[in-house]
Enzyme design. Structure first.
Site, PDB file in Angstrom:
ATOM      1  N   SER A 119       6.478   6.514  -3.339  1.00 63.01           N
ATOM      2  CA  SER A 119       6.320   5.666  -2.145  1.00 63.01           C
ATOM      3  C   SER A 119       7.117   6.222  -0.988  1.00 63.01           C
ATOM      4  CB  SER A 119       6.871   4.261  -2.380  1.00 63.01           C
ATOM      5  OG  SER A 119       6.345   3.699  -3.512  1.00 63.01           O
ATOM      6  N   HIS A 140      -0.335   9.523  -2.165  1.00 63.09           N
ATOM      7  CA  HIS A 140       0.189   8.156  -2.273  1.00 63.09           C
ATOM      8  C   HIS A 140      -0.945   7.133  -2.261  1.00 63.09           C
ATOM      9  CE1 HIS A 140       2.881   4.812  -0.470  1.00 63.09           C
ATOM     10  NE2 HIS A 140       2.864   4.748  -1.777  1.00 63.09           N
ATOM     11  N   GLU A 152      -2.624   8.410   1.129  1.00 70.10           N
ATOM     12  CA  GLU A 152      -1.851   9.227   2.068  1.00 70.10           C
ATOM     13  C   GLU A 152      -1.647  10.589   1.419  1.00 70.10           C
ATOM     14  OE1 GLU A 152       1.163   6.389   4.607  1.00 70.10           O
ATOM     15  OE2 GLU A 152       1.718   6.800   2.550  1.00 70.10           O
ATOM     16  N   ASN A 190       4.038   2.629   4.507  1.00 70.96           N
ATOM     17  CA  ASN A 190       5.226   1.832   4.160  1.00 70.96           C
ATOM     18  C   ASN A 190       6.173   1.715   5.346  1.00 70.96           C
ATOM     19  OD1 ASN A 190       4.625   1.019   1.583  1.00 70.96           O
ATOM     20  ND2 ASN A 190       5.579   2.787   0.603  1.00 70.96           N
TER      21      ASN A 190
HETATM   22  N1  3HC Z   1      -6.965  -4.302  -9.983  1.00 72.36           N
HETATM   23  C1  3HC Z   1      -8.271  -4.031  -9.899  1.00 72.36           C
HETATM   24  N2  3HC Z   1      -9.135  -4.695  -9.118  1.00 72.36           N
HETATM   25  C2  3HC Z   1      -8.630  -5.729  -8.406  1.00 72.36           C
HETATM   26  C3  3HC Z   1      -7.280  -6.093  -8.446  1.00 72.36           C
HETATM   27  C4  3HC Z   1      -6.425  -5.336  -9.277  1.00 72.36           C
HETATM   28  N3  3HC Z   1      -5.124  -5.587  -9.361  1.00 72.36           N
HETATM   29  N4  3HC Z   1      -7.099  -7.168  -7.623  1.00 72.36           N
HETATM   30  C5  3HC Z   1      -8.287  -7.448  -7.083  1.00 72.36           C
HETATM   31  N5  3HC Z   1      -9.209  -6.592  -7.563  1.00 72.36           N
HETATM   32  C6  3HC Z   1     -10.623  -6.527  -7.199  1.00 72.36           C
HETATM   33  C7  3HC Z   1     -11.373  -7.764  -7.643  1.00 72.36           C
HETATM   34  O1  3HC Z   1     -11.851  -7.616  -8.953  1.00 72.36           O
HETATM   35  C8  3HC Z   1     -12.501  -7.822  -6.623  1.00 72.36           C
HETATM   36  O2  3HC Z   1     -13.501  -6.892  -7.008  1.00 72.36           O
HETATM   37  P1  3HC Z   1     -15.058  -7.123  -6.609  1.00 72.36           P
HETATM   38  O3  3HC Z   1     -15.140  -7.090  -5.110  1.00 72.36           O
HETATM   39  O4  3HC Z   1     -15.750  -5.961  -7.265  1.00 72.36           O
HETATM   40  O5  3HC Z   1     -15.439  -8.452  -7.172  1.00 72.36           O
HETATM   41  C9  3HC Z   1     -11.864  -7.295  -5.339  1.00 72.36           C
HETATM   42  O6  3HC Z   1     -10.701  -6.538  -5.767  1.00 72.36           O
HETATM   43  C10 3HC Z   1     -11.414  -8.393  -4.430  1.00 72.36           C
HETATM   44  O7  3HC Z   1     -10.515  -9.216  -5.166  1.00 72.36           O
HETATM   45  P2  3HC Z   1     -10.425 -10.788  -5.049  1.00 72.36           P
HETATM   46  O8  3HC Z   1     -11.764 -11.337  -4.614  1.00 72.36           O
HETATM   47  O9  3HC Z   1      -9.826 -11.329  -6.296  1.00 72.36           O
HETATM   48  O10 3HC Z   1      -9.324 -11.069  -3.986  1.00 72.36           O
HETATM   49  P3  3HC Z   1      -9.196 -10.609  -2.492  1.00 72.36           P
HETATM   50  O11 3HC Z   1     -10.502 -10.446  -1.797  1.00 72.36           O
HETATM   51  O12 3HC Z   1      -8.204 -11.522  -1.928  1.00 72.36           O
HETATM   52  O13 3HC Z   1      -8.531  -9.147  -2.584  1.00 72.36           O
HETATM   53  C11 3HC Z   1      -6.628  -7.761  -2.607  1.00 72.36           C
HETATM   54  C12 3HC Z   1      -7.336  -8.920  -3.284  1.00 72.36           C
HETATM   55  C13 3HC Z   1      -7.501  -6.519  -2.666  1.00 72.36           C
HETATM   56  C14 3HC Z   1      -5.336  -7.517  -3.336  1.00 72.36           C
HETATM   57  C15 3HC Z   1      -6.383  -8.138  -1.098  1.00 72.36           C
HETATM   58  O14 3HC Z   1      -5.667  -9.340  -1.039  1.00 72.36           O
HETATM   59  C16 3HC Z   1      -5.610  -7.080  -0.314  1.00 72.36           C
HETATM   60  O15 3HC Z   1      -6.181  -6.135   0.176  1.00 72.36           O
HETATM   61  N6  3HC Z   1      -4.282  -7.290  -0.164  1.00 72.36           N
HETATM   62  C17 3HC Z   1      -3.411  -6.364   0.550  1.00 72.36           C
HETATM   63  C18 3HC Z   1      -2.873  -5.361  -0.433  1.00 72.36           C
HETATM   64  C19 3HC Z   1      -1.945  -4.362   0.216  1.00 72.36           C
HETATM   65  O16 3HC Z   1      -1.477  -4.504   1.317  1.00 72.36           O
HETATM   66  N7  3HC Z   1      -1.643  -3.302  -0.537  1.00 72.36           N
HETATM   67  C20 3HC Z   1      -0.706  -2.300  -0.115  1.00 72.36           C
HETATM   68  C21 3HC Z   1       0.656  -2.637  -0.613  1.00 72.36           C
HETATM   69  S1  3HC Z   1       1.864  -1.409  -0.193  1.00 72.36           S
HETATM   70  C22 3HC Z   1       1.745  -0.258  -1.404  1.00 72.36           C
HETATM   71  O17 3HC Z   1       1.013  -0.374  -2.348  1.00 72.36           O
HETATM   72  C23 3HC Z   1       2.574   0.957  -1.222  1.00 72.36           C
HETATM   73  C24 3HC Z   1       3.646   1.072  -2.257  1.00 72.36           C
HETATM   74  O18 3HC Z   1       4.199   2.355  -2.112  1.00 72.36           O
HETATM   75  C25 3HC Z   1       4.727   0.041  -2.117  1.00 72.36           C
END
Ligand code: 3HC
Length: 402
Positions: A119, A140, A152, A190
């Site tokens: 990260s 990333h 990334e 990040n």
């Molecule tokens: N694993 C696999 N698939 C997943 C999942 C998971 N953990 N969570 C959700 N999904 C899938 C669902 O199955 C669904 O698939 P479909 O469209 O084929 O039916 C799709 O994603 C959408 O899920 P939901 O309908 O349950 O829920 P949302 O529409 O609310 O989406 C989310 C969930 C994708 C997590 C959305 O809330 C999101 O984009 N959140 C922001 C996440 C973010 O900011 N991530 C970056 C974090 S920072 C990081 O990772 C960097 C690190 O270095 C710290």
């Protein structure tokens, strides 16, 4: 170089998610971890992701089995002699990552690429311990890896153009959006996301609003989930680690909210262990309010809250990153949409700044600086743009031309 076979080291949530993404694109992958239990857990995570798709009617059982046949578990290096790319997704310890790549160099083929899903650790430093820094690169992924479109791509100082091109093409073959980012603490996403998330935690500890209202305000803005919910998903321990690296590089404006350390001390690490800012099971544990009360020197008893308090520092950090040449304005916006779900109708933080007016962003940041402190100090480029008439859409020019 075409990539025929991959290996992922670390079968935790990210590693398993990355392995699923690779198998989904049709390539074989080895998923390696320290012991069989961890490997089995990782393989079960990959299966669960596919099973979810089967349950939704998005693939058949037999298609799932074909994909599962592409992933093999391992606790040693057998099977690595024909691997074209290794992606490490182990815990954030530079010495451990260096040792891992050193060990793998002797078993993988000559041209193998060594990618790190770190990260925030410097790619050049990881590469420095290897015989072939030209083959070491940052790759990333974002959580959840199967869903978030962004990768990334971070070259270290010695990474070759060929390695960069290979990883960009490989990322595209995984149906992801690769964005090339200059190496810096937090890389791009990040670096922009943390000031936004951290401000949510500061607002909470200052009693500005309860957690649910803070989250609701940002969902109203169009983010896919609230910042405190996202903290819980990313992990409080991971967030503290990233915050400390950002603080080390960028100084006071990146000081982690004290409540994060209280949560970590109380072992409320997020969804992975049942509680963080929210509770996900019925276990008895120290209440969030008690932890908030433990935060010393909050500065204010009750401060004002608005979504802008989180969005403005994200825009500000985007402008500072643009000034530093970390990525282009277009890439900054694409990365934030593809990596964090920044609302598409707002087009990313810099398009959004153009929409509301660069002068408005500047005056918001000035007001926030007066109200909450110098972490909101506006990027010098914003002042130049306002003085030069680059006010955004209304002026026909801002970060983009209209
Ligand atoms: N694993 C696999 N698939 C997943 C999942 C998971 N953990 N969570 C959700 N999904 C899938 C669902 O199955 C669904 O698939 P479909 O469209 O084929 O039916 C799709 O994603 C959408 O899920 P939901 O309908 O349950 O829920 P949302 O529409 O609310 O989406 C989310 C969930 C994708 C997590 C959305 O809330 C999101 O984009 N959140 C922001 C996440 C973010 O900011 N991530 C970056 C974090 S920072 C990081 O990772 C960097 C690190 O270095 C710290």
């Amino acid at each position: 170089m075409y990539i025929y076979k991959a290996a992922v080291i670390g079968a935790g949530t990210m590693g398993a998610g990355i392995a699923q993404v690779i198998t989904y694109s049709g390539l074989p992958v080895i998923l390696r971890d320290m012991n069989q239990e961890a490997v089995d857990r990782g393989l079960a995570t990959v299966r669960k992701i596919y099973q979810n798709r089967v349950d939704k009617g998005k693939m058949t059982e037999s298609e799932m089995e074909q994909k599962m046949a592409l992933v093999s578990g391992a606790t040693d290096n057998s099977g690595f002699s024909d691997v074209d790319i290794v992606i490490e997704a182990i815990y954030e310890d530079i010495a451990v990552k260096q040792k891992l790549f050193q060990e793998l160099e002797s078993v993988c083929p000559e041209g193998c690429i060594f990618a790190s899903n770190t990260s925030s650790l410097p790619i050049s430093a990881i590469a420095s311990a290897t015989k072939k820094p030209d083959k070491v690169i940052g790759m990333h992924f974002f959580n959840p890896a199967p869903v978030m479109k962004l990768i990334e791509v971070i070259p270290g100082l010695g990474t070759s153009d060929e390695t960069i091109d290979d990883v960009v093409l490989f990322s595209e073959s995984l149906r992801k959006i690769p964005i090339r980012v200059q190496e810096c603490a937090g890389f791009l996403v990040n670096r922009l996301l943390m000031p936004y998330l951290n401000e949510a935690a500061i607002a909470l500890q200052e009693g500005a609003e309860p957690a649910k209202s803070i989250d609701a305000a940002l969902v109203d803005f169009g983010m896919p989930m609230g910042p405190l919910t996202l903290f819980d998903m990313v992990g409080i321990d991971v967030s503290v680690k990233v915050s400390d690296i950002l603080h080390d590089a960028y100084g006071p404006r990146a000081t982690a909210a004290a409540i994060l350390r209280e949560l970590e001390k109380a072992n409320r690490l997020g969804t992975k262990n049942g509680a963080g800012f929210y509770e996900y099971d019925d276990e008895k544990r120290e209440d969030l309010q008690i932890l908030i009360d433990k935060v010393e020197n909050k500065g204010v008893e009750k401060s004002e809250f608005s979504a802008n308090r989180l969005i403005m520092p994200m825009i500000n950090e985007a402008v500072i990153s643009l000034q530093e040449g970390v990525a282009s304005a277009e890439d900054i916006d694409i990365a934030m949409m593809a990596g964090t779900g920044f609302p598409q109708d707002k087009g990313g933080p810099l398009h959004y700044a153009d929409q509301i007016g660069v002068d408005v962003v500047l005056s918001e940041l000035e007001s926030l600086t007066k109200a909450h402190g110098e972490r909101f100090w506006p990027a010098p480029m914003l002042k130049r743009m306002v003085l030069g008439g680059y006010l955004g859409e209304k002026a026909g020019k801002g970060f983009f031309h209209y």
